[in-house]
Scaffold this active site. Sequence first.
Site, PDB file in Angstrom:
ATOM      1  N   LYS A 192       0.968 -42.185   3.528  1.00 36.81           N
ATOM      2  CA  LYS A 192       1.765 -43.239   2.929  1.00 36.81           C
ATOM      3  C   LYS A 192       2.721 -42.675   1.881  1.00 36.81           C
ATOM      4  O   LYS A 192       3.728 -43.271   1.561  1.00 36.81           O
ATOM      5  CB  LYS A 192       0.839 -44.246   2.207  1.00 36.81           C
ATOM      6  CG  LYS A 192      -0.234 -44.845   3.044  1.00 36.81           C
ATOM      7  CD  LYS A 192      -1.116 -45.738   2.142  1.00 36.81           C
ATOM      8  CE  LYS A 192      -2.374 -46.093   2.884  1.00 36.81           C
ATOM      9  NZ  LYS A 192      -3.345 -46.784   1.989  1.00 36.81           N
ATOM     10  N   GLU A 249       8.045 -35.389   3.873  1.00 42.40           N
ATOM     11  CA  GLU A 249       6.693 -35.379   3.297  1.00 42.40           C
ATOM     12  C   GLU A 249       6.788 -35.425   1.777  1.00 42.40           C
ATOM     13  O   GLU A 249       7.777 -34.963   1.181  1.00 42.40           O
ATOM     14  CB  GLU A 249       5.956 -34.108   3.796  1.00 42.40           C
ATOM     15  CG  GLU A 249       4.580 -33.872   3.247  1.00 42.40           C
ATOM     16  CD  GLU A 249       3.562 -34.966   3.542  1.00 42.40           C
ATOM     17  OE1 GLU A 249       3.836 -36.131   3.208  1.00 42.40           O
ATOM     18  OE2 GLU A 249       2.473 -34.643   4.043  1.00 42.40           O
ATOM     19  N   ASP A 299       0.762 -28.933  -0.166  1.00 41.91           N
ATOM     20  CA  ASP A 299      -0.283 -28.412  -1.049  1.00 41.91           C
ATOM     21  C   ASP A 299      -0.939 -27.222  -0.328  1.00 41.91           C
ATOM     22  O   ASP A 299      -0.399 -26.115  -0.329  1.00 41.91           O
ATOM     23  CB  ASP A 299      -1.248 -29.575  -1.315  1.00 41.91           C
ATOM     24  CG  ASP A 299      -2.341 -29.268  -2.305  1.00 41.91           C
ATOM     25  OD1 ASP A 299      -2.116 -28.468  -3.217  1.00 41.91           O
ATOM     26  OD2 ASP A 299      -3.438 -29.844  -2.181  1.00 41.91           O
ATOM     27  N   LYS A 330       3.678 -27.041  -3.867  1.00 43.75           N
ATOM     28  CA  LYS A 330       2.761 -26.297  -4.752  1.00 43.75           C
ATOM     29  C   LYS A 330       2.425 -24.990  -4.037  1.00 43.75           C
ATOM     30  O   LYS A 330       1.379 -24.883  -3.385  1.00 43.75           O
ATOM     31  CB  LYS A 330       1.462 -27.100  -4.960  1.00 43.75           C
ATOM     32  CG  LYS A 330       1.565 -28.226  -5.963  1.00 43.75           C
ATOM     33  CD  LYS A 330       0.177 -28.642  -6.435  1.00 43.75           C
ATOM     34  CE  LYS A 330      -0.213 -29.974  -5.876  1.00 43.75           C
ATOM     35  NZ  LYS A 330      -1.508 -30.479  -6.365  1.00 43.75           N
ATOM     36  N   VAL A 353      -0.705 -34.208  -9.296  1.00 40.36           N
ATOM     37  CA  VAL A 353       0.359 -35.103  -9.751  1.00 40.36           C
ATOM     38  C   VAL A 353       0.286 -36.457  -9.050  1.00 40.36           C
ATOM     39  O   VAL A 353      -0.209 -36.559  -7.924  1.00 40.36           O
ATOM     40  CB  VAL A 353       1.760 -34.479  -9.530  1.00 40.36           C
ATOM     41  CG1 VAL A 353       2.000 -33.327 -10.492  1.00 40.36           C
ATOM     42  CG2 VAL A 353       1.959 -34.032  -8.090  1.00 40.36           C
ATOM     43  N   ARG A 406       1.092 -45.038  -7.194  1.00 37.10           N
ATOM     44  CA  ARG A 406       2.191 -44.743  -6.261  1.00 37.10           C
ATOM     45  C   ARG A 406       3.526 -45.290  -6.768  1.00 37.10           C
ATOM     46  O   ARG A 406       4.578 -44.741  -6.490  1.00 37.10           O
ATOM     47  CB  ARG A 406       1.908 -45.354  -4.877  1.00 37.10           C
ATOM     48  CG  ARG A 406       0.796 -44.663  -4.102  1.00 37.10           C
ATOM     49  CD  ARG A 406       0.859 -45.085  -2.647  1.00 37.10           C
ATOM     50  NE  ARG A 406      -0.378 -44.850  -1.923  1.00 37.10           N
ATOM     51  CZ  ARG A 406      -0.687 -43.695  -1.318  1.00 37.10           C
ATOM     52  NH1 ARG A 406       0.140 -42.686  -1.365  1.00 37.10           N
ATOM     53  NH2 ARG A 406      -1.833 -43.568  -0.663  1.00 37.10           N
TER      54      ARG A 406
HETATM   55  P1  IMP Z   1      -2.032 -30.448   2.242  1.00 34.94           P
HETATM   56  O1  IMP Z   1      -3.132 -29.868   1.392  1.00 34.94           O
HETATM   57  O2  IMP Z   1      -0.762 -29.629   2.174  1.00 34.94           O
HETATM   58  O3  IMP Z   1      -2.505 -30.693   3.647  1.00 34.94           O
HETATM   59  O4  IMP Z   1      -1.676 -31.846   1.579  1.00 34.94           O
HETATM   60  C1  IMP Z   1      -1.890 -33.044   2.232  1.00 34.94           C
HETATM   61  C2  IMP Z   1      -1.649 -34.259   1.385  1.00 34.94           C
HETATM   62  O5  IMP Z   1      -2.476 -34.243   0.227  1.00 34.94           O
HETATM   63  C3  IMP Z   1      -0.242 -34.450   0.859  1.00 34.94           C
HETATM   64  O6  IMP Z   1       0.628 -34.978   1.815  1.00 34.94           O
HETATM   65  C4  IMP Z   1      -0.520 -35.460  -0.242  1.00 34.94           C
HETATM   66  O7  IMP Z   1      -0.550 -36.758   0.280  1.00 34.94           O
HETATM   67  C5  IMP Z   1      -1.893 -35.064  -0.757  1.00 34.94           C
HETATM   68  N1  IMP Z   1      -1.760 -34.289  -2.020  1.00 34.94           N
HETATM   69  C6  IMP Z   1      -1.719 -32.947  -2.173  1.00 34.94           C
HETATM   70  N2  IMP Z   1      -1.554 -32.609  -3.482  1.00 34.94           N
HETATM   71  C7  IMP Z   1      -1.483 -33.781  -4.160  1.00 34.94           C
HETATM   72  C8  IMP Z   1      -1.293 -34.106  -5.552  1.00 34.94           C
HETATM   73  O8  IMP Z   1      -1.126 -33.267  -6.453  1.00 34.94           O
HETATM   74  N3  IMP Z   1      -1.281 -35.450  -5.837  1.00 34.94           N
HETATM   75  C9  IMP Z   1      -1.444 -36.430  -4.899  1.00 34.94           C
HETATM   76  N4  IMP Z   1      -1.604 -36.156  -3.598  1.00 34.94           N
HETATM   77  C10 IMP Z   1      -1.634 -34.850  -3.226  1.00 34.94           C
HETATM   78 MG    MG Z   2       1.403 -37.021   2.178  1.00 35.21          MG
END
Ligand code: IMP
Ligand code: MG
Length: 197
Positions: A53, A109, A113, A141, A163, A175
């Site tokens: 979302k 996106e 992360d 990140k 964040v 949000r």
């Molecule tokens: P991934 O670890 O790159 O697979 O991240 C997947 C999802 O985790 C992202 O699309 C965000 O929705 C959520 N996410 C990652 N880091 C943060 C953060 O610092 N705050 C809020 N959501 C996060």
């Molecule tokens: Mg996301």
Amino acid sequence: MPVHATGYTAFMTDTSLRVLLSAEQIQTRIKELGQQITADYPSGTLQLICILKGACFFLADLARAIERDVRVDFMGISSYGKGKTSSGEVRVTKDLDISLEDSHVLVVEDIVDSGVTLNYLIHILEQRRPKSIHIAALLDKPDRRLRPVHVTYVGFRIPDEFVVGFGLDFAEKYRNLDAICVLEDSPADAANATKTV
Ligand code: IMP
Ligand code: MG
């Protein structure tokens, strides 16, 4: 608190929030990204794919900053983290309504992360034979990366802090902040364990 805070951010009294990127900084950067994307896609239609979302706020502003024909579709993904490490388990909760064959695709996106979600998603979408596929992420990140992901358009590179705001949530809250804030005194483990997309 920045001078130019507006909307919910201007009224927030939550002391666990520290503004990292103001609403004004975010809007300025999104306009720049829109100009760059406009220049990179000189003709044809660009298919934007918003990852639900969190990215819908970024998508709404980015789409309006791109001076080309765009189409918009949505994809729901859920990823599960266990403690500080991601399990790598990703599930499609809502698939696209349209075919990507022969389209120029831009995946929109909120944040990259660990890279687990986008690494998996790009693999799936490439099998649908788009003409091209790129990623635009408002935040990156890089210190947290577990899987390689090439992000063509990055809004801001940020340090390894959890964040919220501008679409990003903690347990579905925050949000609708128009700034991006660091959620202080929130252990990374707790944040990961309840991570939603
Ligand atoms: P991934 O670890 O790159 O697979 O991240 C997947 C999802 O985790 C992202 O699309 C965000 O929705 C959520 N996410 C990652 N880091 C943060 C953060 O610092 N705050 C809020 N959501 C996060
Ligand atoms: Mg996301």
